[in-house]
Design an enzyme around this catalytic site. Structure first.
Site, mmCIF file in Angstrom:
data_model
loop_
_atom_site.group_PDB
_atom_site.id
_atom_site.type_symbol
_atom_site.label_atom_id
_atom_site.label_comp_id
_atom_site.label_asym_id
_atom_site.label_seq_id
_atom_site.Cartn_x
_atom_site.Cartn_y
_atom_site.Cartn_z
ATOM 1 N N ASP A 30 -20.971 -6.633 -42.339
ATOM 2 C CA ASP A 30 -20.195 -6.630 -43.585
ATOM 3 C C ASP A 30 -20.761 -5.632 -44.593
ATOM 4 O O ASP A 30 -20.017 -4.994 -45.342
ATOM 5 C CB ASP A 30 -20.202 -8.024 -44.217
ATOM 6 C CG ASP A 30 -19.433 -9.053 -43.406
ATOM 7 O OD1 ASP A 30 -18.436 -8.675 -42.765
ATOM 8 O OD2 ASP A 30 -19.835 -10.230 -43.416
ATOM 9 N N SER A 68 -11.644 -13.142 -42.406
ATOM 10 C CA SER A 68 -12.838 -12.560 -43.023
ATOM 11 C C SER A 68 -13.222 -11.252 -42.311
ATOM 12 O O SER A 68 -12.395 -10.349 -42.193
ATOM 13 C CB SER A 68 -13.964 -13.599 -42.996
ATOM 14 O OG SER A 68 -15.066 -13.197 -43.778
ATOM 15 N N ASP A 104 -10.244 -16.626 -53.525
ATOM 16 C CA ASP A 104 -11.080 -16.044 -52.465
ATOM 17 C C ASP A 104 -11.506 -14.641 -52.897
ATOM 18 O O ASP A 104 -10.665 -13.775 -53.177
ATOM 19 C CB ASP A 104 -10.276 -15.996 -51.166
ATOM 20 C CG ASP A 104 -11.069 -15.423 -49.994
ATOM 21 O OD1 ASP A 104 -12.231 -15.024 -50.168
ATOM 22 O OD2 ASP A 104 -10.484 -15.382 -48.884
ATOM 23 N N HIS A 135 -12.440 -19.169 -49.649
ATOM 24 C CA HIS A 135 -12.557 -18.289 -48.488
ATOM 25 C C HIS A 135 -12.740 -19.073 -47.195
ATOM 26 O O HIS A 135 -12.331 -18.614 -46.125
ATOM 27 C CB HIS A 135 -13.743 -17.342 -48.672
ATOM 28 C CG HIS A 135 -13.899 -16.355 -47.550
ATOM 29 N ND1 HIS A 135 -12.960 -15.375 -47.283
ATOM 30 C CD2 HIS A 135 -14.875 -16.198 -46.610
ATOM 31 C CE1 HIS A 135 -13.345 -14.662 -46.243
ATOM 32 N NE2 HIS A 135 -14.499 -15.147 -45.811
#
Length: 292
Positions: free
Chosen positions: A100, A157, A214, A271
């Site tokens: 990420d 995600s 989120d 989220h």
């Protein structure tokens, strides 16, 4: 003060304009809501190393895992719906978190793609590439063996970011992607990338689902050159969402998820739950039959 008919008309028009400016969009149909519920389950099911009871009576055809990056995906086949679904797992380990954070914009080089001036998220692209050959081969095999089946891509995600690049690559390799459904998808490329993928798959077939406040769909920030793509479908309530509380916000909306503050924690409760169910857990997966 005397109000003429024209003055009243202007006042009504101004009031209407303000109301529309504040409106998040139109509530989705029951058909769209049913689809969102369905693919929430498939996105959630990818968090399991195995799925004892796959969603909707489907079968888990194959599990994919790259040990070095800890990138995971699961290929499902639903014979009742005549559909093949590839679902990419979201962040579930420190290695995934490191992916990420590899948010440098790099040239789009995913297999088959052709956009010399497109730039995408380095970590998402590399995560797809380590699984690209095996995943694409398995999908082609399933579609070859099951004539008339449709093909859908999904992910939550990190998995949503990978799913975006995967969709582009699959289409570039000649696979027909019927729809892509992502949940809590982070931004994953620049404006040239957005134009490119929107030219590959119509916005009407790309469902970018967001939830309340989120924070992940709001990162990486636009200041770093990142933009969102696809029509946004915003589940506006923290809990108990339905078709009437989920809005078609169009593209590049600033009044739906992007208009909500996530504070200092983008990975929040909104989220980790989507469509009234847990989606970001490897330990408790209702979509795979967990009840406790």
């Amino acid at each position: 003060m005397f109000l003429s008919f024209s003055n009243v008309a202007v006042a009504i028009a101004l009031l209407t304009e303000r109301c529309f400016a504040q409106s998040p969009g139109s509530p989705v149909s029951s058909d769209v809501w049913t689809k969102i519920v369905r693919y929430t389950d498939f996105a959630s099911a990818a968090y399991g190393d195995s799925c004892d009871t796959p969603p909707y009576g489907s079968v888990a055809v194959q599990y994919f895992n790259d040990a070095f990056s800890d990138t995971h995906a699961t290929l499902f086949r639903d014979d009742t719906a005549k559909e093949v679904i590839i679902s990419f797992r979201g962040t579930a380990s420190p290695k995934n978190l490191a992916t990420d954070l590899e948010f440098d914009l790099v040239p789009l080089t995913a297999t088959g793609t052709q956009c010399s001036n497109c730039k995408v998220h380095k970590g998402f692209q590399s995560s797809f590439e380590v699984l690209s050959d095996s995943v694409t081969s398995a999908i082609k095999s399933q579609l070859g063996q099951h004539s008339g089946y449709t093909f859908t891509v999904t992910g939550h995600s990190l998995g949503g970011g990978i799913a975006a690049i995967a969709t582009s690559s699959f289409i570039a390799q000649g696979l027909k992607v019927a729809n892509t459904f992502t949940f809590g998808e982070p931004r994953n490329g620049d404006q040239n990338w957005i134009k490119y993928i929107s030219g590959q798959i119509p916005d009407a077939n790309y469902y970018r689902v967001t939830h309340a406040s989120d924070g992940v769909p709001q990162i990486p920030p636009q200041d770093l050159g990142y933009y969102q793509h696809g029509i946004e479908y915003w589940e506006s309530q923290l809990q108990n969402n339905s078709a009437s509380t989920t809005y078609n916000c169009g593209t590049q909306s600033t009044s739906c998820n992007a208009g909500q503050s996530f504070g200092n924690q983008p990975i929040n409760g909104a989220h980790l739950t989507y469509t009234n169910t847990v989606i970001g857990s490897s330990l408790h997966i209702p979509a795979c039959g967990a009840t406790d």
